[in-house]
Design an enzyme around this catalytic site. Structure first.
Site, PDB file in Angstrom:
ATOM      1  CG  HIS A  35       7.507 -29.616   1.500  1.00 15.40           C
ATOM      2  ND1 HIS A  35       8.248 -30.694   1.082  1.00 15.40           N
ATOM      3  CD2 HIS A  35       8.090 -29.183   2.653  1.00 15.40           C
ATOM      4  CE1 HIS A  35       9.206 -30.934   1.955  1.00 15.40           C
ATOM      5  NE2 HIS A  35       9.143 -30.023   2.922  1.00 15.40           N
ATOM      6  CD  GLU A  64      -3.240   0.192   2.120  1.00 15.29           C
ATOM      7  OE1 GLU A  64      -3.681  -0.964   2.252  1.00 15.29           O
ATOM      8  OE2 GLU A  64      -3.535   1.124   2.888  1.00 15.29           O
ATOM      9  CE  LYS A  88     -10.738   2.630   3.852  1.00 17.88           C
ATOM     10  NZ  LYS A  88     -10.209   3.312   5.017  1.00 17.88           N
TER      11      LYS A  88
HETATM   12  O1  PA5 Z   1      -3.025   1.958   5.870  1.00 16.33           O
HETATM   13  C1  PA5 Z   1      -4.131   2.412   5.684  1.00 16.33           C
HETATM   14  O2  PA5 Z   1      -4.379   3.612   5.781  1.00 16.33           O
HETATM   15  C2  PA5 Z   1      -5.307   1.500   5.368  1.00 16.33           C
HETATM   16  O3  PA5 Z   1      -4.939   0.215   5.034  1.00 16.33           O
HETATM   17  C3  PA5 Z   1      -6.247   1.457   6.554  1.00 16.33           C
HETATM   18  O4  PA5 Z   1      -5.582   0.942   7.668  1.00 16.33           O
HETATM   19  C4  PA5 Z   1      -7.492   0.623   6.272  1.00 16.33           C
HETATM   20  O5  PA5 Z   1      -8.072   1.003   5.058  1.00 16.33           O
HETATM   21  C5  PA5 Z   1      -8.504   0.802   7.396  1.00 16.33           C
HETATM   22  O6  PA5 Z   1      -8.811   2.149   7.535  1.00 16.33           O
HETATM   23  P1  PA5 Z   1      -9.411   2.745   8.857  1.00 16.33           P
HETATM   24  O7  PA5 Z   1      -8.465   2.484   9.966  1.00 16.33           O
HETATM   25  O8  PA5 Z   1      -9.579   4.183   8.559  1.00 16.33           O
HETATM   26  O9  PA5 Z   1     -10.720   2.047   9.074  1.00 16.33           O
END
Ligand code: PA5
Length: 450
Positions: A304, A275, A418
């Site tokens: 394996h 990410e 989202k």
């Molecule tokens: O790293 C990030 O920002 C995302 O992966 C969030 O952790 C994830 O989308 C969850 O978001 P939130 O904590 O706002 O619910």
């Protein structure tokens, strides 16, 4: 003494031949390495304040955890992504099987799984921890609504069974926690989801499960020292090898722990690396389509399953072994059935020895096949080394972002999904996005086969 060691011998041409990195390549990239180290010295990165700047928060967490432990035997985290993967990884690493607290992390909205989890809960002895930085993620909010309704139906007070961890001001959760009078913890506004494990996001579940969160932070502080120095900076070198690797076509970063306790570190790393570095645009606004696909594997299990591909498939992978020098428990392979010569060599060896021999053998096989790899060794798995390991990868990711000249701290691709979910589920204010989704070309029935 607890320590973490980064060994990249096997990434070099001297060990793996032409597909490795030459000393000259590394020397030529010295400017990039130094620039990244300099850049992070001055960049105000929120996660860097966490190891030393949270004394009051830690006290509050420890007190709250003690209160939870007094009345509950189950702690359910409702969260996803950066609000879930850290707690899962840390609990797997530190649980000793003796703890009285059961941790459940609900990071999906699969109805069958939710029904199973909720069906098994004694709500009177359960504390929910809703964790969401944005305070509005549909998955987490829907789970919270389900939990709140179950608590109410059981005739219990929400504030006695739910703790909220979220942004100080933004999002819907902050409004709910204020109205319901929930105990709450703040995720600092300058710390993004996947960099938040050392905030209350990860520290509260860890403390509730009886782990030493001060030691986790001390481990992170120790790693901060190593990862800011000019020479011999392990996180910057890890980043450099991966960034140079991307330029050579190594588009896959395999994380291969040889210990079950740290197997979910790979899941946590996968989110952090994917990410943070998977970006369409560079800092200059031009399209770069950067990133490296993280793959999670487990030694010896995946020897394996996947190692055949790693040794003989395309030259597109850099492998990182995670190794533990000393297991907390070891077992001797007994003298049983040793009348069969072909297995008698195993007698009196330990399983720890066998696991390390398998790791070493895989490392050898990768080198022989010319595959660059490196090893991160933990002296042992404990709160200190786990905190240090988490911080190591956070720093490595920040350095890789600098070297790639991308923003490692946003996630526009995730946000798009989202928002599309809000539109599809009919949230007010997202009508335009709904229309955009509805204007997609219709699917061709001929391409759907039953
Ligand atoms: O790293 C990030 O920002 C995302 O992966 C969030 O952790 C994830 O989308 C969850 O978001 P939130 O904590 O706002 O619910």
């Amino acid at each position: 003494m607890d320590r973490i060691q980064f060994d990249f011998n096997n990434a070099m041409t001297t060990m793996v031949g032409a597909h490795g990195f030459s000393a000259k390549e590394i020397a030529d990239a010295d400017g990039m390495l130094k620039n990244a180290i300099d850049a992070l010295k001055t960049k105000p990165l929120g996660f860097r304040k966490l190891p030393k700047g949270q004394a009051a928060v830690v006290d509050d967490i420890i007190q709250t955890a003690a209160a939870v432990r007094e009345k509950c035997d189950t702690f359910v985290v409702l969260g996803i992504g950066g609000s879930a993967l850290g707690p899962i990884a840390v609990e797997q690493a530190l649980m000793d099987g003796q703890g009285s607290m059961k941790l459940i992390v609900e990071d999906n909205v699969d109805p069958e799984r939710l029904a199973r989890v909720f069906g098994g809960l004694d709500l009177k002895k359960t504390m929910f921890n809703v964790i969401t930085k944005s305070g509005r993620t549909s998955e987490t909010m829907s789970q919270m609504m389900y939990a709140a309704s179950a608590i109410e139906k059981a005739g219990l007070a929400l504030k006695d069974h739910m703790i909220a961890t979220t942004d100080e001001k933004n999002g819907e959760l902050v409004k709910i926690l204020q109205k319901e009078g929930l105990k709450s913890f703040v995720i600092p506004s300058d710390v993004g989801g996947r960099f938040s494990e050392l905030t209350p996001v990860g520290l509260l579940p860890a403390a509730v499960c009886g782990h030493d969160i001060s030691a986790m932070l001390e481990g992170a502080a120790y790693m901060d020292e190593l990862c800011t120095r000019e020479a011999g900076n392990p996180a910057a070198l890890y980043a450099l090898l991966h960034v140079l690797g991307m330029k050579k076509g190594f588009n896959i970063s395999v994380m291969l722990p040889y210990a079950d306790s740290i197997k979910y570190m790979s899941d946590w790393y996968a989110q952090l690396w994917a990410e943070s570095l998977g970006k369409r645009y560079g800092n200059d606004g031009n399209e770069v389509f950067a990133g490296q696909t993280p793959v999670k594997a487990l030694g010896v299990t995946d020897q394996h399953s996947q190692i055949q591909l790693y040794t003989e498939g395309p030259f597109d992978k850099i492998v990182t072994f995670l190794k533990v020098d000393k297991f907390r428990n070891d077992l001797v392979i007994p003298k049983a059935l040793e009348y069969i010569d072909a297995i008698s060599f195993l007698c009196d060896k330990t399983f720890g020895q066998l696991l390390e021999a398998e790791r070493s053998a895989t490392e050898y096989a990768l080198c022989k096949a010319g595959r660059p790899n490196m090893t991160i060794a933990l002296s042992q798995v404990n709160a200190y080394t786990v905190g240090a390991l988490l911080y190591f990868f956070e720093m490595a990711t920040a350095y890789a972002g600098e070297m790639l000249a991308i923003n490692a701290f946003d996630q526009p691709g995730v946000e798009e999904g989202k928002i599309a979910t809000f539109a599809l589920m009919g949230k007010a204010g997202f009508e335009e996005k709904k229309a955009e989704l509805n204007s997609r070309p219709a699917k061709d029935a001929a391409l759907i086969i039953e």
